[in-house]
Design a protein around this motif. Structure first.
Motif, PDB file in Angstrom:
ATOM      1  N   ALA A 297       0.831  -1.201   0.000  1.00  0.00           N
ATOM      2  CA  ALA A 297       0.000   0.000   0.000  1.00  0.00           C
ATOM      3  C   ALA A 297       0.867   1.254   0.000  1.00  0.00           C
ATOM      4  O   ALA A 297       0.584   2.219  -0.722  1.00  0.00           O
ATOM      5  N   VAL A 298       1.939   1.238   0.781  1.00  0.00           N
ATOM      6  CA  VAL A 298       2.840   2.395   0.816  1.00  0.00           C
ATOM      7  C   VAL A 298       3.584   2.531  -0.507  1.00  0.00           C
ATOM      8  O   VAL A 298       3.758   3.644  -1.026  1.00  0.00           O
ATOM      9  N   VAL A 299       4.030   1.414  -1.073  1.00  0.00           N
ATOM     10  CA  VAL A 299       4.712   1.458  -2.373  1.00  0.00           C
ATOM     11  C   VAL A 299       3.802   2.061  -3.437  1.00  0.00           C
ATOM     12  O   VAL A 299       4.201   2.959  -4.198  1.00  0.00           O
ATOM     13  N   LEU A 300       2.567   1.578  -3.503  1.00  0.00           N
ATOM     14  CA  LEU A 300       1.614   2.095  -4.500  1.00  0.00           C
ATOM     15  C   LEU A 300       1.294   3.552  -4.249  1.00  0.00           C
ATOM     16  O   LEU A 300       1.179   4.355  -5.187  1.00  0.00           O
ATOM     17  N   ARG A 301       1.148   3.916  -2.991  1.00  0.00           N
ATOM     18  CA  ARG A 301       0.824   5.303  -2.663  1.00  0.00           C
ATOM     19  C   ARG A 301       1.940   6.254  -3.078  1.00  0.00           C
ATOM     20  O   ARG A 301       1.707   7.303  -3.672  1.00  0.00           O
ATOM     21  N   LEU A 302       3.179   5.889  -2.768  1.00  0.00           N
ATOM     22  CA  LEU A 302       4.321   6.740  -3.113  1.00  0.00           C
ATOM     23  C   LEU A 302       4.493   6.838  -4.627  1.00  0.00           C
ATOM     24  O   LEU A 302       4.817   7.907  -5.152  1.00  0.00           O
ATOM     25  N   ALA A 303       4.265   5.721  -5.327  1.00  0.00           N
ATOM     26  CA  ALA A 303       4.360   5.751  -6.788  1.00  0.00           C
ATOM     27  C   ALA A 303       3.278   6.650  -7.383  1.00  0.00           C
ATOM     28  O   ALA A 303       3.540   7.431  -8.303  1.00  0.00           O
ATOM     29  N   ARG A 304       2.067   6.545  -6.860  1.00  0.00           N
ATOM     30  CA  ARG A 304       0.971   7.384  -7.364  1.00  0.00           C
ATOM     31  C   ARG A 304       1.226   8.844  -7.064  1.00  0.00           C
ATOM     32  O   ARG A 304       0.943   9.718  -7.883  1.00  0.00           O
ATOM     33  N   PHE A 305       1.780   9.123  -5.880  1.00  0.00           N
ATOM     34  CA  PHE A 305       2.062  10.506  -5.503  1.00  0.00           C
ATOM     35  C   PHE A 305       3.049  11.148  -6.467  1.00  0.00           C
ATOM     36  O   PHE A 305       2.983  12.346  -6.738  1.00  0.00           O
ATOM     37  N   SER A 306       3.987  10.339  -6.996  1.00  0.00           N
ATOM     38  CA  SER A 306       4.985  10.876  -7.922  1.00  0.00           C
ATOM     39  C   SER A 306       4.419  11.135  -9.304  1.00  0.00           C
ATOM     40  O   SER A 306       4.985  11.917 -10.072  1.00  0.00           O
ATOM     41  N   CYS A 307       3.303  10.484  -9.633  1.00  0.00           N
ATOM     42  CA  CYS A 307       2.771  10.548 -10.997  1.00  0.00           C
ATOM     43  C   CYS A 307       1.532  11.424 -11.137  1.00  0.00           C
ATOM     44  O   CYS A 307       1.261  11.935 -12.226  1.00  0.00           O
ATOM     45  N   VAL A 308       0.763  11.569 -10.064  1.00  0.00           N
ATOM     46  CA  VAL A 308      -0.530  12.245 -10.144  1.00  0.00           C
ATOM     47  C   VAL A 308      -0.415  13.657  -9.584  1.00  0.00           C
ATOM     48  O   VAL A 308       0.172  13.874  -8.514  1.00  0.00           O
ATOM     49  N   THR A 309      -0.955  14.611 -10.315  1.00  0.00           N
ATOM     50  CA  THR A 309      -1.000  16.001  -9.852  1.00  0.00           C
ATOM     51  C   THR A 309      -2.340  16.256  -9.169  1.00  0.00           C
ATOM     52  O   THR A 309      -3.401  16.069  -9.773  1.00  0.00           O
ATOM     53  N   LEU A 310      -2.273  16.657  -7.904  1.00  0.00           N
ATOM     54  CA  LEU A 310      -3.476  16.889  -7.123  1.00  0.00           C
ATOM     55  C   LEU A 310      -3.630  18.372  -6.823  1.00  0.00           C
ATOM     56  O   LEU A 310      -2.685  19.157  -6.953  1.00  0.00           O
ATOM     57  N   LYS A 311      -4.827  18.745  -6.414  1.00  0.00           N
ATOM     58  CA  LYS A 311      -5.050  20.135  -6.068  1.00  0.00           C
ATOM     59  C   LYS A 311      -4.267  20.499  -4.816  1.00  0.00           C
ATOM     60  O   LYS A 311      -4.022  19.659  -3.941  1.00  0.00           O
ATOM     61  N   ASP A 312      -3.863  21.744  -4.747  1.00  0.00           N
ATOM     62  CA  ASP A 312      -2.992  22.201  -3.675  1.00  0.00           C
ATOM     63  C   ASP A 312      -3.692  22.071  -2.322  1.00  0.00           C
ATOM     64  O   ASP A 312      -4.878  22.347  -2.181  1.00  0.00           O
ATOM     65  N   GLY A 313      -2.920  21.646  -1.339  1.00  0.00           N
ATOM     66  CA  GLY A 313      -3.416  21.582   0.025  1.00  0.00           C
ATOM     67  C   GLY A 313      -4.067  20.275   0.408  1.00  0.00           C
ATOM     68  O   GLY A 313      -4.498  20.123   1.556  1.00  0.00           O
ATOM     69  N   MET A 314      -4.116  19.288  -0.499  1.00  0.00           N
ATOM     70  CA  MET A 314      -4.778  18.025  -0.198  1.00  0.00           C
ATOM     71  C   MET A 314      -3.927  16.849  -0.639  1.00  0.00           C
ATOM     72  O   MET A 314      -3.196  16.917  -1.621  1.00  0.00           O
ATOM     73  N   PHE A 315      -4.010  15.754   0.103  1.00  0.00           N
ATOM     74  CA  PHE A 315      -3.455  14.466  -0.283  1.00  0.00           C
ATOM     75  C   PHE A 315      -4.594  13.570  -0.734  1.00  0.00           C
ATOM     76  O   PHE A 315      -5.696  13.644  -0.205  1.00  0.00           O
ATOM     77  N   GLN A 316      -4.312  12.701  -1.688  1.00  0.00           N
ATOM     78  CA  GLN A 316      -5.290  11.683  -2.072  1.00  0.00           C
ATOM     79  C   GLN A 316      -4.908  10.395  -1.361  1.00  0.00           C
ATOM     80  O   GLN A 316      -3.896   9.776  -1.651  1.00  0.00           O
ATOM     81  N   GLY A 317      -5.722   9.976  -0.421  1.00  0.00           N
ATOM     82  CA  GLY A 317      -5.397   8.834   0.408  1.00  0.00           C
ATOM     83  C   GLY A 317      -4.673   9.259   1.679  1.00  0.00           C
ATOM     84  O   GLY A 317      -4.102  10.351   1.755  1.00  0.00           O
ATOM     85  N   MET A 318      -4.708   8.399   2.669  1.00  0.00           N
ATOM     86  CA  MET A 318      -4.037   8.691   3.939  1.00  0.00           C
ATOM     87  C   MET A 318      -2.537   8.808   3.708  1.00  0.00           C
ATOM     88  O   MET A 318      -1.924   7.920   3.116  1.00  0.00           O
ATOM     89  N   PRO A 319      -1.906   9.910   4.152  1.00  0.00           N
ATOM     90  CA  PRO A 319      -0.449  10.053   3.992  1.00  0.00           C
ATOM     91  C   PRO A 319       0.281   8.889   4.658  1.00  0.00           C
ATOM     92  O   PRO A 319      -0.139   8.381   5.701  1.00  0.00           O
ATOM     93  N   SER A 320       1.382   8.463   4.058  1.00  0.00           N
ATOM     94  CA  SER A 320       2.089   7.284   4.559  1.00  0.00           C
ATOM     95  C   SER A 320       2.609   7.452   5.992  1.00  0.00           C
ATOM     96  O   SER A 320       2.549   6.474   6.761  1.00  0.00           O
ATOM     97  N   PRO A 321       3.101   8.639   6.437  1.00  0.00           N
ATOM     98  CA  PRO A 321       3.486   8.747   7.846  1.00  0.00           C
ATOM     99  C   PRO A 321       2.309   8.528   8.788  1.00  0.00           C
ATOM    100  O   PRO A 321       2.425   7.827   9.797  1.00  0.00           O
ATOM    101  N   PHE A 322       1.166   9.129   8.445  1.00  0.00           N
ATOM    102  CA  PHE A 322      -0.032   8.965   9.268  1.00  0.00           C
ATOM    103  C   PHE A 322      -0.492   7.513   9.245  1.00  0.00           C
ATOM    104  O   PHE A 322      -0.920   6.958  10.257  1.00  0.00           O
TER     105      PHE A 322
END
Length: 285
Positions: free
Chosen positions: A150-175
């Motif tokens: 889940a963390v691997v997929l999340r980090l990979a998606r974070f590098s590829c997807v542009t999101l609106k400022d001020g928000m994360f898509q999905g629970m941040p990995s540290p949290f």
């Protein structure tokens, strides 16, 4: 994300030109910024969390040691190190925005997050499955793999997807990592623990929105991390009420993980309604 051979060769000086180019400065891509140093601190904390989980919990269990106090201290130390990694992760972003980050800053951040918030909590779950009385080792290992992926997929998606400022898509990995270890420390029945861990892994790869820790939210997050360290220390040294304090803190971590996206969703719904009202008002004569 790995660096290709062509990328690694661009910063090196050929031997034939060594004499005439010896006065050149180190290539920009090879320099570490202050933010990068904090990111490396994140990775170090994650690795040391794995070390303390192994030497203080797993090895005593395998050797038949009855020193439960050492296991408690090591578990607390491992989780405190993950909390320290979260602090480094919080500040490296702030420093990078205020000062500068090197061209490899984003890659360092993803790799460090994978160690501290992917490998470390997944290994914590794996060891839990080996030492807990009511746990099933192979099933716990499956849960640990799910957390890591889940963390691997999340980090990979974070590098590829542009999101609106001020928000994360999905629970941040540290949290997410802190939520996973909180679930384990609550010492719930095995089935409930596993389901909660799988639910947290799903939240990390979901489209549920979480606000980025900036401004007052960053201060609140830092305060909560420091308070969690105090709770862990009280529990580790068997302070009066330490067990109850730890369970309260872990339960609050789970509640926050569920409630924060509800607030973000409610805000998005309210903004949508406001926009519709403004559009209708603009259409009126």
């Amino acid at each position: 994300m790995t660096v290709s051979d062509s990328d690694t060769q661009t910063g090196w000086v050929p031997e034939a030109d060594e004499d005439e180019d010896s006065g050149e400065e180190m290539p920009l891509s090879m320099r570490l910024s202050i933010a990068d140093t904090l990111t490396l601190g994140n990775a170090t904390c994650g690795f040391m969390a794995v070390y303390f989980t192994t030497t203080g919990i797993l090895i005593p269990h395998l050797t038949g040691s009855d020193e439960s106090g050492m296991a408690r201290h090591s578990a607390a130390t491992a989780v405190i190190l993950m909390l320290c990694a979260a602090i480094f992760d919080l500040f490296d972003g702030l420093v990078a925005r205020k000062l500068r980050s090197s061209p490899m800053g984003a890659e360092l951040d993803n790799l460090s997050d994978l160690i501290s918030f992917g490998l470390a909590p997944a290994y914590f779950v794996l060891v839990y499955g080996m030492v807990a009385d009511d746990a099933h080792q192979r099933v716990a290992a499956l849960g640990a793999v799910v957390v890591l992926l889940a963390v691997v997929l999340r980090l990979a998606r974070f590098s590829c997807v542009t999101l609106k400022d001020g928000m994360f898509q999905g629970m941040p990995s540290p949290f997410g990592a802190l939520t996973v270890v909180s679930i384990v420390l609550l010492e719930l029945p095995f089935v409930a623990t596993l389901l909660a861990i799988l639910g947290t892994a799903w939240l990390m790869v979901s489209r549920v929105e979480y606000p980025k820790p900036r401004g007052p939210l960053a201060v609140a997050m830092l305060s909560w991390i420091v308070a969690a360290m105090g709770l862990l220390a009280a529990w580790a040294f068997d302070a009066p009420g330490g067990q109850l304090l730890l369970q309260t803190g872990c339960a609050l971590q789970l509640v926050l993980g569920a409630v924060i996206p509800l607030f973000a969703t409610a805000r998005r719904v309210n903004n949508f309604r406001d926009n519709r009202r403004e559009a209708r008002a603009a259409q009126l004569p």
